[in-house]
Write a protein that holds these residues in place. Structure first.
Motif, PDB file in Angstrom:
ATOM      1  N   GLY A  90       1.059  -1.468   0.122  1.00  0.00           N
ATOM      2  CA  GLY A  90       0.060   0.070   0.278  1.00  0.00           C
ATOM      3  C   GLY A  90       0.735   1.425  -0.683  1.00  0.00           C
ATOM      4  O   GLY A  90       0.411   2.397  -0.790  1.00  0.00           O
ATOM      5  N   TYR A  91       2.200   1.112   0.420  1.00  0.00           N
ATOM      6  CA  TYR A  91       2.696   2.530   1.290  1.00  0.00           C
ATOM      7  C   TYR A  91       3.726   2.104  -0.171  1.00  0.00           C
ATOM      8  O   TYR A  91       3.594   3.673  -1.185  1.00  0.00           O
ATOM      9  CB  TYR A  91       3.898   2.526   2.228  1.00  0.00           C
ATOM     10  N   ARG A  92       4.284   1.592  -1.255  1.00  0.00           N
ATOM     11  CA  ARG A  92       4.866   1.146  -2.239  1.00  0.00           C
ATOM     12  C   ARG A  92       3.621   2.613  -3.829  1.00  0.00           C
ATOM     13  O   ARG A  92       4.408   2.940  -4.165  1.00  0.00           O
ATOM     14  CB  ARG A  92       4.942   0.292  -3.162  1.00  0.00           C
ATOM     15  N   ASN A  93       2.501   1.274  -3.776  1.00  0.00           N
ATOM     16  CA  ASN A  93       1.490   2.075  -4.569  1.00  0.00           C
ATOM     17  C   ASN A  93       1.452   4.092  -4.005  1.00  0.00           C
ATOM     18  O   ASN A  93       1.062   4.207  -5.394  1.00  0.00           O
ATOM     19  CB  ASN A  93       0.055   1.047  -4.117  1.00  0.00           C
ATOM     20  N   ILE A  94       1.939   4.136  -3.024  1.00  0.00           N
ATOM     21  CA  ILE A  94       0.990   6.114  -3.256  1.00  0.00           C
ATOM     22  C   ILE A  94       2.282   6.529  -3.154  1.00  0.00           C
ATOM     23  O   ILE A  94       2.767   7.283  -4.310  1.00  0.00           O
ATOM     24  CB  ILE A  94       1.225   6.154  -1.482  1.00  0.00           C
ATOM     25  N   LEU A  95       3.909   6.486  -3.148  1.00  0.00           N
ATOM     26  CA  LEU A  95       5.104   6.995  -3.008  1.00  0.00           C
ATOM     27  C   LEU A  95       5.243   6.309  -4.170  1.00  0.00           C
ATOM     28  O   LEU A  95       5.776   7.187  -4.928  1.00  0.00           O
ATOM     29  CB  LEU A  95       6.194   5.934  -1.901  1.00  0.00           C
ATOM     30  N   ASP A  96       5.027   5.856  -5.123  1.00  0.00           N
ATOM     31  CA  ASP A  96       5.564   5.033  -6.479  1.00  0.00           C
ATOM     32  C   ASP A  96       5.059   6.249  -7.651  1.00  0.00           C
ATOM     33  O   ASP A  96       5.909   6.589  -9.021  1.00  0.00           O
ATOM     34  CB  ASP A  96       5.566   3.874  -7.243  1.00  0.00           C
ATOM     35  N   ARG A  97       3.768   5.844  -7.471  1.00  0.00           N
ATOM     36  CA  ARG A  97       2.772   7.642  -8.015  1.00  0.00           C
ATOM     37  C   ARG A  97       3.871   8.298  -8.226  1.00  0.00           C
ATOM     38  O   ARG A  97       3.954   9.553  -9.191  1.00  0.00           O
ATOM     39  CB  ARG A  97       1.725   7.453  -7.423  1.00  0.00           C
ATOM     40  N   PHE A  98       3.725   8.881  -6.603  1.00  0.00           N
ATOM     41  CA  PHE A  98       4.963  10.656  -6.276  1.00  0.00           C
ATOM     42  C   PHE A  98       5.949  10.789  -7.274  1.00  0.00           C
ATOM     43  O   PHE A  98       6.421  11.343  -7.638  1.00  0.00           O
ATOM     44  CB  PHE A  98       4.850  10.823  -4.631  1.00  0.00           C
ATOM     45  N   ARG A  99       6.985   9.610  -7.226  1.00  0.00           N
ATOM     46  CA  ARG A  99       8.310   9.382  -7.470  1.00  0.00           C
ATOM     47  C   ARG A  99       7.701   9.194  -9.191  1.00  0.00           C
ATOM     48  O   ARG A  99       8.769   9.756  -9.358  1.00  0.00           O
ATOM     49  CB  ARG A  99       8.668   7.885  -6.735  1.00  0.00           C
ATOM     50  N   ALA A 100       6.844   8.803  -9.747  1.00  0.00           N
ATOM     51  CA  ALA A 100       6.452   8.843 -11.447  1.00  0.00           C
ATOM     52  C   ALA A 100       6.743  10.317 -11.723  1.00  0.00           C
ATOM     53  O   ALA A 100       7.189  10.650 -12.435  1.00  0.00           O
ATOM     54  CB  ALA A 100       5.686   7.712 -11.962  1.00  0.00           C
ATOM     55  N   GLN A 101       6.548  11.436 -11.106  1.00  0.00           N
ATOM     56  CA  GLN A 101       5.955  12.435 -11.086  1.00  0.00           C
ATOM     57  C   GLN A 101       7.064  13.407 -10.922  1.00  0.00           C
ATOM     58  O   GLN A 101       7.584  14.438 -11.401  1.00  0.00           O
ATOM     59  CB  GLN A 101       4.822  13.044 -10.580  1.00  0.00           C
ATOM     60  N   TYR A 102       7.300  13.447  -9.907  1.00  0.00           N
ATOM     61  CA  TYR A 102       8.142  13.962  -8.763  1.00  0.00           C
ATOM     62  C   TYR A 102       9.536  13.646  -8.584  1.00  0.00           C
ATOM     63  O   TYR A 102      11.027  14.484  -7.773  1.00  0.00           O
ATOM     64  CB  TYR A 102       7.993  14.889  -8.335  1.00  0.00           C
ATOM     65  N   GLY A 103      10.444  12.625  -9.623  1.00  0.00           N
ATOM     66  CA  GLY A 103      11.286  11.325  -8.613  1.00  0.00           C
ATOM     67  C   GLY A 103      12.461  11.673  -8.842  1.00  0.00           C
ATOM     68  O   GLY A 103      13.894  12.495  -8.359  1.00  0.00           O
ATOM     69  N   ASP A 104      13.001  12.676 -10.095  1.00  0.00           N
ATOM     70  CA  ASP A 104      14.446  13.810 -10.445  1.00  0.00           C
ATOM     71  C   ASP A 104      14.366  14.951  -9.738  1.00  0.00           C
ATOM     72  O   ASP A 104      14.948  15.602 -10.377  1.00  0.00           O
ATOM     73  CB  ASP A 104      13.906  13.638 -11.873  1.00  0.00           C
ATOM     74  N   LYS A 105      13.324  15.479  -8.956  1.00  0.00           N
ATOM     75  CA  LYS A 105      13.670  16.778  -7.995  1.00  0.00           C
ATOM     76  C   LYS A 105      14.298  16.298  -7.410  1.00  0.00           C
ATOM     77  O   LYS A 105      14.329  15.124  -6.768  1.00  0.00           O
ATOM     78  CB  LYS A 105      12.061  17.338  -7.824  1.00  0.00           C
ATOM     79  N   GLY A 106      15.034  17.360  -6.118  1.00  0.00           N
ATOM     80  CA  GLY A 106      15.898  17.171  -5.377  1.00  0.00           C
ATOM     81  C   GLY A 106      15.565  17.007  -4.030  1.00  0.00           C
ATOM     82  O   GLY A 106      14.656  18.254  -3.999  1.00  0.00           O
ATOM     83  N   ALA A 107      15.210  16.502  -3.491  1.00  0.00           N
ATOM     84  CA  ALA A 107      14.741  16.180  -2.439  1.00  0.00           C
ATOM     85  C   ALA A 107      15.121  16.972  -1.816  1.00  0.00           C
ATOM     86  O   ALA A 107      13.877  17.934  -0.377  1.00  0.00           O
ATOM     87  CB  ALA A 107      15.684  14.994  -0.845  1.00  0.00           C
ATOM     88  N   ALA A 108      16.018  18.573  -1.583  1.00  0.00           N
ATOM     89  CA  ALA A 108      16.651  18.931  -0.341  1.00  0.00           C
ATOM     90  C   ALA A 108      15.522  20.572  -1.241  1.00  0.00           C
ATOM     91  O   ALA A 108      15.608  22.034  -0.794  1.00  0.00           O
ATOM     92  CB  ALA A 108      17.602  20.039  -0.316  1.00  0.00           C
ATOM     93  N   SER A 109      14.956  20.451  -2.259  1.00  0.00           N
ATOM     94  CA  SER A 109      14.330  21.638  -3.182  1.00  0.00           C
ATOM     95  C   SER A 109      13.369  21.586  -2.946  1.00  0.00           C
ATOM     96  O   SER A 109      12.405  22.625  -3.010  1.00  0.00           O
ATOM     97  CB  SER A 109      14.874  21.703  -4.759  1.00  0.00           C
ATOM     98  N   ILE A 110      12.548  20.607  -2.791  1.00  0.00           N
ATOM     99  CA  ILE A 110      10.735  20.505  -2.286  1.00  0.00           C
ATOM    100  C   ILE A 110      10.722  21.382  -1.188  1.00  0.00           C
ATOM    101  O   ILE A 110      11.317  21.386  -0.075  1.00  0.00           O
ATOM    102  CB  ILE A 110      10.536  19.022  -2.082  1.00  0.00           C
ATOM    103  N   GLN A 111       9.763  22.531  -1.267  1.00  0.00           N
ATOM    104  CA  GLN A 111       9.382  23.247  -0.209  1.00  0.00           C
ATOM    105  C   GLN A 111       7.866  22.861   0.382  1.00  0.00           C
ATOM    106  O   GLN A 111       7.378  22.442  -0.553  1.00  0.00           O
ATOM    107  CB  GLN A 111       9.473  24.791  -0.765  1.00  0.00           C
ATOM    108  N   THR A 112       7.303  23.508   1.236  1.00  0.00           N
ATOM    109  CA  THR A 112       6.222  23.084   1.812  1.00  0.00           C
ATOM    110  C   THR A 112       4.578  23.446   1.134  1.00  0.00           C
ATOM    111  O   THR A 112       4.111  23.253   0.805  1.00  0.00           O
ATOM    112  CB  THR A 112       5.704  23.850   3.249  1.00  0.00           C
ATOM    113  N   HIS A 113       5.298  24.717  -0.245  1.00  0.00           N
ATOM    114  CA  HIS A 113       4.240  25.209  -0.222  1.00  0.00           C
ATOM    115  C   HIS A 113       4.600  25.352  -2.054  1.00  0.00           C
ATOM    116  O   HIS A 113       3.361  24.647  -2.615  1.00  0.00           O
ATOM    117  CB  HIS A 113       4.606  27.181  -1.137  1.00  0.00           C
TER     118      HIS A 113
END
Length: 342
Positions: A90-113
């Motif tokens: 269940g967790y993989r299904n959720i996170l992998d969808r997010f990963r497919a869209q935003y996986g190439d972004k830097g982990a430090a660059s993602i902000q609250t907004h």
């Protein structure tokens, strides 16, 4: 080979001329998909096969300190590895969808907004947004512990709180209507009886069989909590069990055990055929709790049947019964007081 508009589905014609379908993904075992494409049974089997195939190999090459890399780290963490397999899927299904869209972004660059905007895009899918938020909170919490960033951007986000009572509890009229439509001895009546007179979850009811019956009791280890419950068999349930065939009580039209998702879809369809829309297996679990409360059972007794660990969980199922009983008592007290003063 024919192609179906679903990833990893392969269609083949065997030597007898019969069309067969498989979930086939490089590096993973081939899984047979029963039924016809688009049917409840087919889609349930496909969903289960797709969930079981890991989306991420910890050894795969990803951009350092990207969202991809962070989620790979999370999948390798102790907090994830100690989860039950069904929870991991269940967790993989959720996170992998997010990963497919935003996986190439830097982990430090993602902000609250940025995250607020993502949750806002999900619109009325507030349940999905809340689930994604919970999973990302764990992921970015790991990023802080790894020293990839100084803060957790998820901590200051919020999602819409939807006012809902959750799954609709079955009323006595609902139960009577279902029983009037589906005769004793049918799979539908057996499913109703198992859910109503044991109070088990859908993930457990699909596996219950003759091996779980002994000395007039049904005993099963709950998949969600791993807690073992042992419940006396109610006469109404026994009447249905006496007519059941096979080792596992509830099976598909092909004689195979249901998946939890496949059973829910099948049971909802059967309820709708009886004129009951949006009625679920979990709604019968609520009805079981309500019946026990109305029978005067204590919270501890109800928890013993439903397999809850805390009494606060029992309140979800007994709230309506408590309200009815307390309101009746209050009015009776009022009448007595008026009689004395009159």
């Amino acid at each position: 080979m024919a192609k179906i508009d679903l990833p990893y589905v392969q269609a083949l014609t065997d030597r007898h001329g019969k069309r067969r379908h498989y979930y086939r993904r490089a590096g993973y075992p081939r899984v047979t998909l029963p039924g016809t494409p688009g049917s409840a049974e087919f889609m349930a089997a496909y969903a289960e096969a797709d969930a079981r195939a890991p989306r991420v190999d910890p050894r795969e090459k990803v951009q350092p300190r990207s969202i991809n890399a962070l989620i790979v780290e999370y999948y390798s963490s102790a907090s994830f590895l100690e989860l039950r397999d069904s929870t991991k899927r269940g967790y993989r299904n959720i996170l992998d969808r997010f990963r497919a869209q935003y996986g190439d972004k830097g982990a430090a660059s993602i902000q609250t907004h940025h995250l607020e905007a993502i949750f806002h895009k999900m619109g009325d899918r507030t349940g999905a947004a809340r689930n994604l938020r919970r999973r990302l909170n764990k992921v970015f919490g790991l990023a802080v512990r790894l020293g990839w960033r100084a803060d957790n951007p998820v901590a200051h986000t919020s999602t819409i709180k939807r006012k809902t009572e959750g799954f609709i509890p079955w009323s006595e009229d609902d139960i009577a209507q279902f029983e009037a439509h589906w005769p004793s001895g049918s799979r539908e009546r057996l499913a109703l009886a198992l859910l109503l007179y044991t109070g088990v979850r859908r993930s457990d009811v699909v596996s219950i069989g003759r091996q779980h019956v002994s000395d007039g009791r049904i005993s099963v280890n709950q998949l969600k909590t791993t807690k073992r419950v042992s419940i006396l068999i109610h006469p109404a349930l026994q009447a249905e069990l006496d007519q059941a065939k096979g080792l596992t009580f509830l099976t598909t039209a092909y004689g195979k055990p249901f998946t939890a998702a496949g059973f829910t879809k099948w049971f909802r369809e059967r309820a709708a055929m009886a004129g009951l829309e949006n009625r679920t297996p979990h709604g019968l679990r609520k009805a079981a709790g309500r019946r026990l409360a109305e029978a005067g059972c204590t919270s501890k007794e109800i928890a013993a049947v439903l397999g809850h660990s805390t009494l606060s969980e029992v309140e979800i199922y007994t709230r309506s019964a408590d309200q009815l009983r307390l309101s009746d008592t209050a009015i009776q007290r009022l009448k007595k007081a008026e009689t004395r003063t009159g």
